[in-house]
Structure formats: structure tokens, C-alpha cells
Design a protein around this motif. Sequence first.
Motif: not given
Length: 308
Positions: A64, A67-68, A70-72, A74-75
Motif C-alpha cells: 500500500r 502504491e501511495l 507511486t501515486q505521489e 506521478d503527481r
Amino acid sequence: MAARRWTILIVPPAAGVSRSMTISLIALRVTLGVVAVITAAALGLGYTSISKARALSQLDRIERRNELLTQELDRTKALLTEVADTIEAISRQDLKVRLLAGLEPTDPEVQQAGIGGPIGKWTEDEQILSEGVGGRRMLAMRTDLATLIRRANLLANSFDAAADSLETHVDLLKRTPSIRPTKGWQTSLFSQQRMHPIYHDDRPHEGIDIAARMGTPILAPAAGTVKSVFQNSGYGLMVVIDHGNGVVTRYAHCDKSLVRTGQRVSRGDKIALVGRSGIATAPHLHYEVLLNGRPQDPLKYIFNTIVD
């Protein structure tokens, strides 16, 4: 020798028949050993189950977190892209500002703000980060961010230089004669030789003549400082303004001066009134522009044709 035996007496808590059981020492040891093995196996199995459950929970948390992360990432990458686009837009504006300021455009290769020299060794933390996809992305974004910071600093320095140049440029424009000094009709051009209207011989005419009504206001064509106000036998009442950078303007045949020596004036200020003092056939203004003491054609310093 007979084997030793143990007798176990089982007494019920209430009334009832007691029971006894005889067991040999060897059998007792075997029984206790089996019980110990079973107990140890049970404890081991329980510990393993608990550890496995905990490991699975930690694994879920790590997944998790990744995953977070990776999202961060991307942002953050999207934000870096926006910043890069903004800096690119500022670079285009910088080109325009530098042109207005009279500066050479910054070389496109210099605008990229690249660096050179040895790459250097990664730190231990960087090496660890580089082993994962997310870590490599983070290191790459750090490099991109460093480049953007260098480009931003380059643009800041460029804007500072442009601002200084613009300030100087604007001040120079303010002090450059650029308007017709009075309303009227031009009656004589700048010339190296012309027939003098009174003495009837060839003489240089180091300015232009503008015929106007008596008392018509004479305006300063640019900012400057009144250098002198005096009477001349031929030119009559004269006003002289020093605009700096070797530029001086002179106004002859005035009827009245509206300024005094040492006074600062701005473009459009009233400095005198048209007259016919000195040697003149009619009211008019004789207007001269000198650059480093050399007479110039005033028409080159008049950017409009009429003063309203």
C-alpha cells in the motif's frame, strides 16, 4: 533387578471409587517426552502462524505504501512538467524583454542551464534507491528539479540585467529630444549653407526655424536641466537645455523665458514664449540640437510632426 514402577492414584472430588494405575519409569519418561514434543510443536506452529500473519500484514502495508509512493511520484512528475512549461513560457517572455532592453538574446543552449564535469559517485542511500523503480524515478526527478532551479536562477539574473538596461534605456528615451518644440510652420531647414534673410550672404543654418504667433509656448522636447538663459546679439533671448549624453538643445529669438538656470524640466514643460528678439524679421523660433558640440539636423529628433 526388577524395573522401577510408579503407581498413580486417581481420587474423584466427590464420593466414588478411587482408581490406581501402575506405570514403569521408562513408560513415564516416554509419555512425558511425547507430551513435551507435542507442546513444543504446538507452540512452534502457533508462533509461525502469528509471524506469518504479521508478515502478511506488513507486506500489505508495504504494498500500500509503494502504491501511495507511486501515486505521489506521478503527481510530483506532473507538477515538474507544469513548472517546466511555466519556465519555458517565462523564457519566451525573457526574449522579448531583452529585445526591448536592447540586450542580445540568451543563447538557447545556455537557457537549458546544463552542467558538465565528472558525474561523481552515488552515496549509499542513492545506490539503495536506484535498486527500485520508484527510487530511480525519484532520483531522475531530483535531477530534473535541479535543472529547473538552475534555469530559474538564470532567468532571474537575465531579468535583473534586462531591468537595469530598461531603466537606463527609459531614462535615455526621456532625455532624448523627440517632439516639435512649438506649434507653427517650418520656414527654414537645417543646412550647411543658406542665404541669410537679412545679410544676404551664404551662412550655415545650424537649426530649423518655426514661424509662430508672438507668445506661442515653447516646450521642452525632452527631460533635462536648463544650462543657461541669456541674451545674444544675433539670437536675442536664448534658452539652452542640457539633456545629458552630450545632447544639448538651444532656443533662440524668445520673447520671454519661463525657466531659470539649473532648473530641471520634463518633456512637454513650457520653457519660453516665441518672440522676435535679436536679429529676426518676424516672430519665430530658431531651434538647434547639438551632439557633443556638433550641430545636428533637429528633424532627426522629431518623432511626431505636430504638437497639439
